[in-house]
Design a protein around this motif. Structure first.
Motif, PDB file in Angstrom:
ATOM      1  N   TYR A   1     -18.016 -17.446  15.604  1.00 40.27           N
ATOM      2  CA  TYR A   1     -19.020 -16.504  16.109  1.00 40.27           C
ATOM      3  C   TYR A   1     -19.956 -15.963  15.032  1.00 40.27           C
ATOM      4  CZ  TYR A   1     -16.708 -16.291  20.645  1.00 40.27           C
ATOM      5  OH  TYR A   1     -16.202 -16.608  21.864  1.00 40.27           O
ATOM      6  N   SER A   2     -20.023 -16.597  13.896  1.00 42.47           N
ATOM      7  CA  SER A   2     -20.854 -16.056  12.810  1.00 42.47           C
ATOM      8  C   SER A   2     -22.341 -15.986  13.179  1.00 42.47           C
ATOM      9  CB  SER A   2     -20.665 -16.863  11.530  1.00 42.47           C
ATOM     10  OG  SER A   2     -21.075 -18.200  11.722  1.00 42.47           O
ATOM     11  N   ASP A   3     -22.768 -16.795  14.145  1.00 41.29           N
ATOM     12  CA  ASP A   3     -24.162 -16.740  14.586  1.00 41.29           C
ATOM     13  C   ASP A   3     -24.397 -15.646  15.637  1.00 41.29           C
ATOM     14  OD1 ASP A   3     -22.555 -18.238  16.361  1.00 41.29           O
ATOM     15  OD2 ASP A   3     -24.323 -19.222  17.204  1.00 41.29           O
ATOM     16  N   LYS A   4     -23.301 -15.050  16.167  1.00 43.58           N
ATOM     17  CA  LYS A   4     -23.428 -14.048  17.224  1.00 43.58           C
ATOM     18  C   LYS A   4     -22.963 -12.656  16.801  1.00 43.58           C
ATOM     19  CE  LYS A   4     -22.620 -17.589  20.672  1.00 43.58           C
ATOM     20  NZ  LYS A   4     -21.671 -18.156  21.606  1.00 43.58           N
ATOM     21  N   TYR A   5     -22.024 -12.601  15.874  1.00 40.12           N
ATOM     22  CA  TYR A   5     -21.432 -11.336  15.442  1.00 40.12           C
ATOM     23  C   TYR A   5     -21.335 -11.287  13.920  1.00 40.12           C
ATOM     24  CZ  TYR A   5     -19.591 -10.224  20.132  1.00 40.12           C
ATOM     25  OH  TYR A   5     -19.464  -9.913  21.454  1.00 40.12           O
ATOM     26  N   ASN A   6     -21.393 -10.086  13.390  1.00 41.26           N
ATOM     27  CA  ASN A   6     -21.009  -9.844  12.002  1.00 41.26           C
ATOM     28  C   ASN A   6     -19.633  -9.199  12.025  1.00 41.26           C
ATOM     29  OD1 ASN A   6     -23.311 -10.705  10.479  1.00 41.26           O
ATOM     30  ND2 ASN A   6     -24.396  -8.905  11.219  1.00 41.26           N
ATOM     31  N   ILE A   7     -18.765  -9.634  11.142  1.00 43.86           N
ATOM     32  CA  ILE A   7     -17.435  -9.032  11.058  1.00 43.86           C
ATOM     33  C   ILE A   7     -17.373  -8.182   9.796  1.00 43.86           C
ATOM     34  CG2 ILE A   7     -14.979  -9.474  10.756  1.00 43.86           C
ATOM     35  CD1 ILE A   7     -15.275 -11.919  12.489  1.00 43.86           C
ATOM     36  N   VAL A   8     -16.863  -6.961   9.968  1.00 43.51           N
ATOM     37  CA  VAL A   8     -16.677  -6.049   8.853  1.00 43.51           C
ATOM     38  C   VAL A   8     -15.244  -5.533   8.912  1.00 43.51           C
ATOM     39  CG1 VAL A   8     -17.383  -3.871   7.804  1.00 43.51           C
ATOM     40  CG2 VAL A   8     -19.096  -5.352   8.867  1.00 43.51           C
ATOM     41  N   VAL A   9     -14.520  -5.696   7.830  1.00 42.12           N
ATOM     42  CA  VAL A   9     -13.155  -5.189   7.740  1.00 42.12           C
ATOM     43  C   VAL A   9     -13.160  -4.019   6.768  1.00 42.12           C
ATOM     44  CG1 VAL A   9     -10.777  -5.735   7.103  1.00 42.12           C
ATOM     45  CG2 VAL A   9     -12.183  -7.466   8.236  1.00 42.12           C
ATOM     46  N   ILE A  10     -12.672  -2.883   7.252  1.00 41.35           N
ATOM     47  CA  ILE A  10     -12.631  -1.667   6.456  1.00 41.35           C
ATOM     48  C   ILE A  10     -11.191  -1.395   6.050  1.00 41.35           C
ATOM     49  CG2 ILE A  10     -13.035   0.828   6.459  1.00 41.35           C
ATOM     50  CD1 ILE A  10     -15.617  -0.830   6.574  1.00 41.35           C
ATOM     51  N   ASP A  11     -10.944  -1.346   4.753  1.00 36.06           N
ATOM     52  CA  ASP A  11      -9.624  -1.014   4.223  1.00 36.06           C
ATOM     53  C   ASP A  11      -9.528   0.509   4.131  1.00 36.06           C
ATOM     54  OD1 ASP A  11      -7.292  -0.609   2.825  1.00 36.06           O
ATOM     55  OD2 ASP A  11      -7.836  -1.862   1.116  1.00 36.06           O
ATOM     56  N   CYS A  12      -8.819   1.108   5.053  1.00 34.53           N
ATOM     57  CA  CYS A  12      -8.758   2.575   5.140  1.00 34.53           C
ATOM     58  C   CYS A  12      -7.965   3.211   3.999  1.00 34.53           C
ATOM     59  CB  CYS A  12      -8.176   2.988   6.484  1.00 34.53           C
ATOM     60  SG  CYS A  12      -9.312   2.642   7.838  1.00 34.53           S
ATOM     61  N   GLU A  13      -7.312   2.412   3.185  1.00 33.58           N
ATOM     62  CA  GLU A  13      -6.645   2.964   2.009  1.00 33.58           C
ATOM     63  C   GLU A  13      -7.639   3.209   0.876  1.00 33.58           C
ATOM     64  OE1 GLU A  13      -2.183   1.398   1.999  1.00 33.58           O
ATOM     65  OE2 GLU A  13      -3.667  -0.219   2.021  1.00 33.58           O
ATOM     66  N   ASN A  14      -8.815   2.648   1.001  1.00 34.92           N
ATOM     67  CA  ASN A  14      -9.856   2.852   0.002  1.00 34.92           C
ATOM     68  C   ASN A  14     -10.587   4.150   0.327  1.00 34.92           C
ATOM     69  OD1 ASN A  14     -12.229   2.786  -1.552  1.00 34.92           O
ATOM     70  ND2 ASN A  14     -12.205   0.552  -1.591  1.00 34.92           N
ATOM     71  N   ARG A  15     -10.579   5.082  -0.599  1.00 34.81           N
ATOM     72  CA  ARG A  15     -11.143   6.415  -0.357  1.00 34.81           C
ATOM     73  C   ARG A  15     -12.634   6.408  -0.061  1.00 34.81           C
ATOM     74  NH1 ARG A  15      -7.775  10.635  -3.946  1.00 34.81           N
ATOM     75  NH2 ARG A  15      -5.754   9.736  -3.464  1.00 34.81           N
ATOM     76  N   LYS A  16     -13.329   5.369  -0.478  1.00 40.01           N
ATOM     77  CA  LYS A  16     -14.776   5.364  -0.223  1.00 40.01           C
ATOM     78  C   LYS A  16     -15.099   5.238   1.263  1.00 40.01           C
ATOM     79  CE  LYS A  16     -16.096   0.516  -0.946  1.00 40.01           C
ATOM     80  NZ  LYS A  16     -16.835  -0.383  -1.804  1.00 40.01           N
ATOM     81  N   TYR A  17     -14.109   4.870   2.089  1.00 38.40           N
ATOM     82  CA  TYR A  17     -14.313   4.751   3.527  1.00 38.40           C
ATOM     83  C   TYR A  17     -13.783   5.959   4.304  1.00 38.40           C
ATOM     84  CZ  TYR A  17     -15.372  -0.063   2.341  1.00 38.40           C
ATOM     85  OH  TYR A  17     -15.920  -1.181   1.794  1.00 38.40           O
ATOM     86  N   TYR A  18     -13.446   7.033   3.614  1.00 42.81           N
ATOM     87  CA  TYR A  18     -12.868   8.204   4.268  1.00 42.81           C
ATOM     88  C   TYR A  18     -13.790   8.770   5.349  1.00 42.81           C
ATOM     89  CZ  TYR A  18     -10.864  12.783   5.039  1.00 42.81           C
ATOM     90  OH  TYR A  18     -10.343  13.901   5.635  1.00 42.81           O
ATOM     91  N   LYS A  19     -15.067   8.934   5.032  1.00 45.26           N
ATOM     92  CA  LYS A  19     -16.006   9.501   6.009  1.00 45.26           C
ATOM     93  C   LYS A  19     -16.160   8.589   7.224  1.00 45.26           C
ATOM     94  CE  LYS A  19     -18.745  12.450   3.027  1.00 45.26           C
ATOM     95  NZ  LYS A  19     -20.053  12.741   2.456  1.00 45.26           N
ATOM     96  N   MET A  20     -16.219   7.285   6.988  1.00 46.90           N
ATOM     97  CA  MET A  20     -16.351   6.340   8.095  1.00 46.90           C
ATOM     98  C   MET A  20     -15.112   6.412   8.989  1.00 46.90           C
ATOM     99  SD  MET A  20     -16.916   2.239   8.096  1.00 46.90           S
ATOM    100  CE  MET A  20     -18.617   2.292   7.613  1.00 46.90           C
ATOM    101  N   LYS A  21     -13.958   6.510   8.373  1.00 44.55           N
ATOM    102  CA  LYS A  21     -12.711   6.632   9.119  1.00 44.55           C
ATOM    103  C   LYS A  21     -12.753   7.885  10.003  1.00 44.55           C
ATOM    104  CE  LYS A  21      -7.878   7.386   8.138  1.00 44.55           C
ATOM    105  NZ  LYS A  21      -6.883   7.596   7.128  1.00 44.55           N
ATOM    106  N   GLN A  22     -13.301   8.961   9.498  1.00 39.30           N
ATOM    107  CA  GLN A  22     -13.430  10.203  10.265  1.00 39.30           C
ATOM    108  C   GLN A  22     -14.459  10.037  11.387  1.00 39.30           C
ATOM    109  OE1 GLN A  22     -10.760  11.361   9.286  1.00 39.30           O
ATOM    110  NE2 GLN A  22     -11.257  13.401   8.583  1.00 39.30           N
ATOM    111  N   GLN A  23     -15.586   9.392  11.103  1.00 35.59           N
ATOM    112  CA  GLN A  23     -16.639   9.192  12.112  1.00 35.59           C
ATOM    113  C   GLN A  23     -16.122   8.429  13.328  1.00 35.59           C
ATOM    114  OE1 GLN A  23     -19.510   7.199   9.569  1.00 35.59           O
ATOM    115  NE2 GLN A  23     -21.005   8.815  10.002  1.00 35.59           N
ATOM    116  N   PHE A  24     -15.240   7.466  13.074  1.00 31.19           N
ATOM    117  CA  PHE A  24     -14.715   6.637  14.153  1.00 31.19           C
ATOM    118  C   PHE A  24     -13.379   7.155  14.688  1.00 31.19           C
ATOM    119  CE2 PHE A  24     -17.928   3.872  12.465  1.00 31.19           C
ATOM    120  CZ  PHE A  24     -18.352   3.126  13.559  1.00 31.19           C
ATOM    121  N   SER A  25     -12.937   8.313  14.198  1.00 33.03           N
ATOM    122  CA  SER A  25     -11.692   8.947  14.653  1.00 33.03           C
ATOM    123  C   SER A  25     -10.507   7.985  14.612  1.00 33.03           C
ATOM    124  CB  SER A  25     -11.858   9.502  16.076  1.00 33.03           C
ATOM    125  OG  SER A  25     -12.914  10.419  16.125  1.00 33.03           O
ATOM    126  N   ILE A  26     -10.323   7.337  13.471  1.00 31.78           N
ATOM    127  CA  ILE A  26      -9.248   6.356  13.327  1.00 31.78           C
ATOM    128  C   ILE A  26      -7.912   7.077  13.199  1.00 31.78           C
ATOM    129  CG2 ILE A  26      -8.370   4.439  11.941  1.00 31.78           C
ATOM    130  CD1 ILE A  26     -11.069   3.954  13.458  1.00 31.78           C
TER     131      ILE A  26
END
Length: 140
Positions: free
Chosen positions: A72-97
Motif C-alpha cells: 500500500y505504499s502508493d495509497k498510505y504512508n505508515i508511521v510507527v511511533i515508539d512511545c518510549e522515546n520522550r520526543k513523542y510524549y506530546k503526540m502520545k497525549q494528543q492521541f490519548s494513547i
C-alpha cells in the motif's frame, strides 16, 4: 576476591543491558515507514501506529506493517511511533494513547483521525480489505 567483584559487576551490567537500562544511549530504532513530519506533508492517509518495544503484540504487528507498506505504499504512508522515546510524549497525549499497540488512520487532507481496531490486523486479508474500504468510503 577481586575476581569475584569483577565477575559480579560484569553479570550486573549484563543484566542491566538485558533489562534495557542502556536503551537511552542507543540510536533510535528504525521501523517501517516514514517520519510523521514527512507523512503530514503528503496527501496520502497515514497509518499511525503507537508501540513500545517491550510489547509482544507490538512486536507481532511490525512484520505485518512491513507487508502492508509494500502493498500500500502508493495509497498510505505508515508511521510507527515508539512511545518510549520522550520526543513523542506530546503526540502520545494528543492521541490519548492508553495501551499498545494503538493504531489510527490520519487523513492530512480531511484533517481527521480515526482509531483503527488493531485486532483487525490478525487476519491480513481482513486488514487489507479494511484499508481498501477506508479509501473507498472516506476518500471520495
Amino acid at each position: 576476591m577481586n575476581i569475584r567483584v569483577i565477575l559480579v559487576s560484569i553479570i550486573f551490567l549484563i543484566a542491566l543491558n538485558m533489562a534495557g537500562c542502556f536503551d537511552s544511549f542507543k540510536p533510535e530504532k528504525k521501523y517501517v515507514g516514514i517520519s510523521y513530519t514527512q507523512a503530514i506533508e503528503d496527501t496520502k492517509p497515514i497509518i499511525l501506529v503507537f508501540i513500545v518495544n517491550w510489547c509482544t503484540y507490538c512486536q507481532r504487528l511490525l512484520p505485518k506493517l512491513e507487508i502492508i507498506n509494500k502493498s500500500y505504499s502508493d495509497k498510505y504512508n505508515i508511521v510507527v511511533i515508539d512511545c518510549e522515546n520522550r520526543k513523542y510524549y506530546k503526540m502520545k497525549q494528543q492521541f490519548s494513547i492508553k495501551g499498545y499497540p494503538t493504531m489510527y488512520i490520519v487523513d492530512p487532507v480531511k484533517k481527521t483521525k480515526t482509531q483503527f481496531n488493531v485486532g483487525h490486523t490478525n487476519d491480513m486479508s481482513y486488514f487489507s480489505k479494511a484499508l481498501d474500504n477506508y479509501l473507498l468510503y472516506t476518500r471520495k
